[in-house]
Design a protein around this motif. Structure first.
Motif, PDB file in Angstrom:
ATOM      1  N   ASP A  60     -66.541  26.109 -90.857  1.00 45.92           N
ATOM      2  CA  ASP A  60     -66.568  24.990 -89.920  1.00 45.92           C
ATOM      3  C   ASP A  60     -65.585  23.885 -90.296  1.00 45.92           C
ATOM      4  O   ASP A  60     -65.111  23.159 -89.428  1.00 45.92           O
ATOM      5  CB  ASP A  60     -67.981  24.413 -89.820  1.00 45.92           C
ATOM      6  N   VAL A  61     -65.272  23.757 -91.577  1.00 37.08           N
ATOM      7  CA  VAL A  61     -64.337  22.708 -91.987  1.00 37.08           C
ATOM      8  C   VAL A  61     -62.909  23.025 -91.558  1.00 37.08           C
ATOM      9  O   VAL A  61     -62.042  22.159 -91.587  1.00 37.08           O
ATOM     10  CB  VAL A  61     -64.377  22.485 -93.517  1.00 37.08           C
ATOM     11  N   ASN A 119     -56.212  17.738 -88.785  1.00 36.09           N
ATOM     12  CA  ASN A 119     -55.493  16.847 -89.699  1.00 36.09           C
ATOM     13  C   ASN A 119     -54.050  17.312 -89.906  1.00 36.09           C
ATOM     14  O   ASN A 119     -53.113  16.517 -89.925  1.00 36.09           O
ATOM     15  CB  ASN A 119     -56.206  16.736 -91.049  1.00 36.09           C
ATOM     16  N   HIS A 120     -53.877  18.620 -90.071  1.00 38.06           N
ATOM     17  CA  HIS A 120     -52.532  19.154 -90.264  1.00 38.06           C
ATOM     18  C   HIS A 120     -51.660  18.919 -89.034  1.00 38.06           C
ATOM     19  O   HIS A 120     -50.509  18.544 -89.147  1.00 38.06           O
ATOM     20  CB  HIS A 120     -52.604  20.645 -90.574  1.00 38.06           C
ATOM     21  N   ALA A 121     -52.237  19.126 -87.848  1.00 33.37           N
ATOM     22  CA  ALA A 121     -51.475  18.965 -86.605  1.00 33.37           C
ATOM     23  C   ALA A 121     -51.053  17.525 -86.392  1.00 33.37           C
ATOM     24  O   ALA A 121     -49.966  17.263 -85.875  1.00 33.37           O
ATOM     25  CB  ALA A 121     -52.304  19.451 -85.417  1.00 33.37           C
ATOM     26  N   THR A 122     -51.886  16.573 -86.778  1.00 32.71           N
ATOM     27  CA  THR A 122     -51.529  15.161 -86.576  1.00 32.71           C
ATOM     28  C   THR A 122     -50.580  14.645 -87.637  1.00 32.71           C
ATOM     29  O   THR A 122     -49.910  13.639 -87.430  1.00 32.71           O
ATOM     30  CB  THR A 122     -52.792  14.273 -86.529  1.00 32.71           C
ATOM     31  N   ASN A 123     -50.497  15.350 -88.763  1.00 33.21           N
ATOM     32  CA  ASN A 123     -49.623  14.906 -89.847  1.00 33.21           C
ATOM     33  C   ASN A 123     -48.268  15.586 -89.853  1.00 33.21           C
ATOM     34  O   ASN A 123     -47.441  15.324 -90.702  1.00 33.21           O
ATOM     35  CB  ASN A 123     -50.312  15.120 -91.205  1.00 33.21           C
TER      36      ASN A 123
END
Length: 127
Positions: A114-115, A122-126
């Motif tokens: 689930d994490v 987070n990866h996509a926004t960074n």
């Protein structure tokens, strides 16, 4: 079969004659970018399912080349309902999708927890 593209996932399920024979139909499910973007518009984001029968390529008269889907259902981001389209006009039919047996989840088998959703976000926004 699962295909991961940069902006979408595509899952393809095949129906086989007698369950083990020749492929007679496919169900293709796309999640993410459904249509490419142009310079003047945003991409179409959502979920879409297409059902394609390969029977026209098997009987007389034989149809050659890529076959169009028999039916398609789509829900785009921001829509409140599904939109169905079909190639046959003024036709009533029914559809039964039946699974065969219980198998372990693909997500569980590869250890996707689930994490993972938070991590991917987070990866996509960074990036």
């Amino acid at each position: 079969r699962i295909k991961h593209d940069k902006r979408k996932w595509i899952t393809v399920y095949y129906a086989r004659e007698g369950g083990i024979g020749e492929v007679v139909a496919e169900l293709k499910i796309s999640v993410g970018e459904l249509e490419g973007r142009s310079k003047s518009s945003d991409p179409v984001i959502g979920v879409q399912a297409e059902i394609t029968s390969f029977c026209p390529a098997r009987g007389d008269p034989i149809v050659l080349g890529k076959l169009p889907p028999c039916a398609m259902v789509r829900q785009c981001k921001g829509d409140s309902h599904l939109k169905w389209t079909a190639n046959a006009t003024n036709t009533n039919t029914s559809l039964s999708i039946v699974g065969k047996g219980i198998v372990p989840s693909f997500r569980v088998e590869v250890g996707l927890m689930d994490v993972a959703a938070k991590s991917l976000k987070n990866h996509a926004t960074n990036v």
